[in-house]
Design a protein around this motif. Structure first.
Motif, PDB file in Angstrom:
ATOM      1  N   ARG A 182       2.901   1.588  -3.482  1.00  0.00           N
ATOM      2  CA  ARG A 182       2.033   1.826  -4.637  1.00  0.00           C
ATOM      3  C   ARG A 182       1.236   3.117  -4.485  1.00  0.00           C
ATOM      4  N   GLY A 183       1.375   3.787  -3.353  1.00  0.00           N
ATOM      5  CA  GLY A 183       0.704   5.060  -3.154  1.00  0.00           C
ATOM      6  C   GLY A 183       1.413   6.187  -3.887  1.00  0.00           C
ATOM      7  N   GLY A 184       1.045   7.409  -3.553  1.00  0.00           N
ATOM      8  CA  GLY A 184       1.633   8.563  -4.214  1.00  0.00           C
ATOM      9  C   GLY A 184       3.031   8.851  -3.714  1.00  0.00           C
ATOM     10  N   SER A 195       3.496   9.150   0.064  1.00  0.00           N
ATOM     11  CA  SER A 195       3.502   7.875   0.769  1.00  0.00           C
ATOM     12  C   SER A 195       4.869   7.198   0.659  1.00  0.00           C
ATOM     13  N   ALA A 217       0.826  -1.205   0.000  1.00  0.00           N
ATOM     14  CA  ALA A 217       0.000   0.000   0.000  1.00  0.00           C
ATOM     15  C   ALA A 217       0.862   1.257   0.000  1.00  0.00           C
ATOM     16  N   ALA A 218       1.955   1.231   0.765  1.00  0.00           N
ATOM     17  CA  ALA A 218       2.811   2.418   0.872  1.00  0.00           C
ATOM     18  C   ALA A 218       3.533   2.707  -0.438  1.00  0.00           C
ATOM     19  N   THR A 243       7.558   2.045  -7.624  1.00  0.00           N
ATOM     20  CA  THR A 243       6.841   2.843  -6.622  1.00  0.00           C
ATOM     21  C   THR A 243       5.814   3.759  -7.281  1.00  0.00           C
ATOM     22  N   GLY A 244       5.089   4.482  -6.425  1.00  0.00           N
ATOM     23  CA  GLY A 244       4.070   5.401  -6.894  1.00  0.00           C
ATOM     24  C   GLY A 244       4.600   6.594  -7.650  1.00  0.00           C
TER      25      GLY A 244
END
Length: 374
Positions: free
Chosen positions: A173-175, A178, A170-171, A319-320
């Motif tokens: 793949r966030g913006g 994050s 979640a972290a 990553t994001g």
């Protein structure tokens, strides 16, 4: 030195990408690890992990001796130049660790450079003795902690691992916010391990300083017989240590044995690193080896730029910041992509250095060192 740096870039990339890509997961946080992926991870641990950062550290210490000699030839005081250099290196590492990869070592290198400067006039025998004690001390500390973990720790449950994986997925793949927040948390977590493994890096610094004083790489042909003996005697011990570390870290032993394996790995990794260095130097004396050297040298000449570039590409992919592919692909596919990236870096470095003298990060570091435009 450039050839060795170019070679080390591949090992660093293959280790770092496993942290940046994450374990492959299905929706819901269920871990996926195919048999080929398990084999590849096991081999990377046995043959690469803990070996190539030692090679980079050795070359850092070697470069320190050359930079000091360069300042003396220029008639300039070495201390201000070195201080400006390590400040720039620390800031680059801080930006790298916060924005791109929390496993950054540049900040550690910058801090350890102060110790290297303080020991610059210490006799060679004392430096080598201190390096040996640092390696042994690091191994003993890890072994003691590992023994406690094996004796009193509980094996990790699948649900505990899945929970941590879900949080990281979640972290990452966030913006961008994050990603940066996750890096900041990781940097705090890794501080203790940087202190432990910093002693191991310092040992390689000291060995490199001694080698740099004696200009061992400038005329390595004189030491061909000694290098062959190093390969012959150190290879079986280094491989045995790497295999034991892989057994503890990647199975069949469970995760409680991780630090026990790391302890043996720290103790034997310098031997395998020495085998890689000597083997490559011997190879460079052959016709095919000279072609390999010509391919590796440009990437090694701009090793700092390529190191940071690897992290930038991986951050954009996993990553994001970009594609957010964290946890989507297995180790085999990820490492295959890394080989493509590494070949691309070799090609780009060769083309770029036909037109400029330094890579961008090297130019910045040299500008800070000299306090003027190179």
């Amino acid at each position: 030195m450039d050839v060795l740096r170019g070679f080390a870039l591949l090992g660093i990339l293959l280790v770092n990408v496993q942290m940046m890509a994450g374990p492959q997961v299905r929706p819901g946080g269920v871990l996926v690890a195919s048999h080929p992926d398990q084999v590849v991870e096991w081999l990377v641990t046995a043959l690469i992990s803990a070996k190539f950062y030692l090679l980079f550290s050795f070359l850092f210490g070697y470069s320190f001796a050359l930079q000091r000699a360069s300042a003396e030839r220029a008639g300039e005081p070495f201390a201000p130049r070195h201080l400006r250099r390590l400040i720039c290196l620390f800031l680059l590492g801080l930006a790298h660790g916060v924005l791109l990869f929390s496993g950054d070592v540049l900040t550690v290198y910058a801090v350890l450079s102060l110790v290297l400067f303080a020991l610059r006039d210490t006799p060679a025998r004392t430096l080598l003795r201190a390096a040996a004690w640092l390696v042994v001390g690091t191994s003993v500390c890890l072994l003691a902690w590992g023994a406690v973990t094996v004796s009193f720790g509980e094996p990790l449950r699948p649900q505990d691992i899945a929970s941590a994986v879900e949080t990281n997925v979640a972290a990452y793949r966030g913006g961008p916010g994050s990603v940066v927040e996750t890096h900041l948390r990781s940097l705090r977590t890794m501080l203790g391990w940087n202190i432990v493994y910093g002693a191991d890096m310092l040992a390689a610094f000291l060995a490199g300083l001694v080698a740099g004083r004696r200009h061992l790489l400038a005329d390595s042909g004189r030491y061909r017989a000694q290098m062959r003996r190093i390969v012959l005697w150190c290879l079986p011990i280094g491989l045995a240590g790497g295999v034991f570390m892989a057994i503890c870290r990647n199975g069949p032993l469970d995760a409680r044995w991780y630090d026990v394996g790391s302890a043996i790995g720290v103790l034997t990794a310098p031997l395998l690193s020495a085998v890689y260095v000597c083997g490559l130097l011997l190879l460079l004396r052959t016709g095919p080896g000279r072609r390999v050297g010509r391919a590796l040298a440009p990437a090694g000449r701009m090793a700092l730029t390529n190191y940071l570039g690897q992290s930038l590409v991986m951050a954009l992919v996993f990553t994001g910041y970009g594609l957010a592919w964290y946890g989507r692909y297995g180790t085999t596919a990820v490492l295959a992509g890394c080989l493509f990236l590494y070949v691309a870096q070799l090609a780009v470095s060769r083309v770029l250095l036909r037109h400029v003298r330094y890579g961008p990060a090297e130019w910045l570091l040299r500008t800070a060192t000299l306090a003027r435009r190179p």
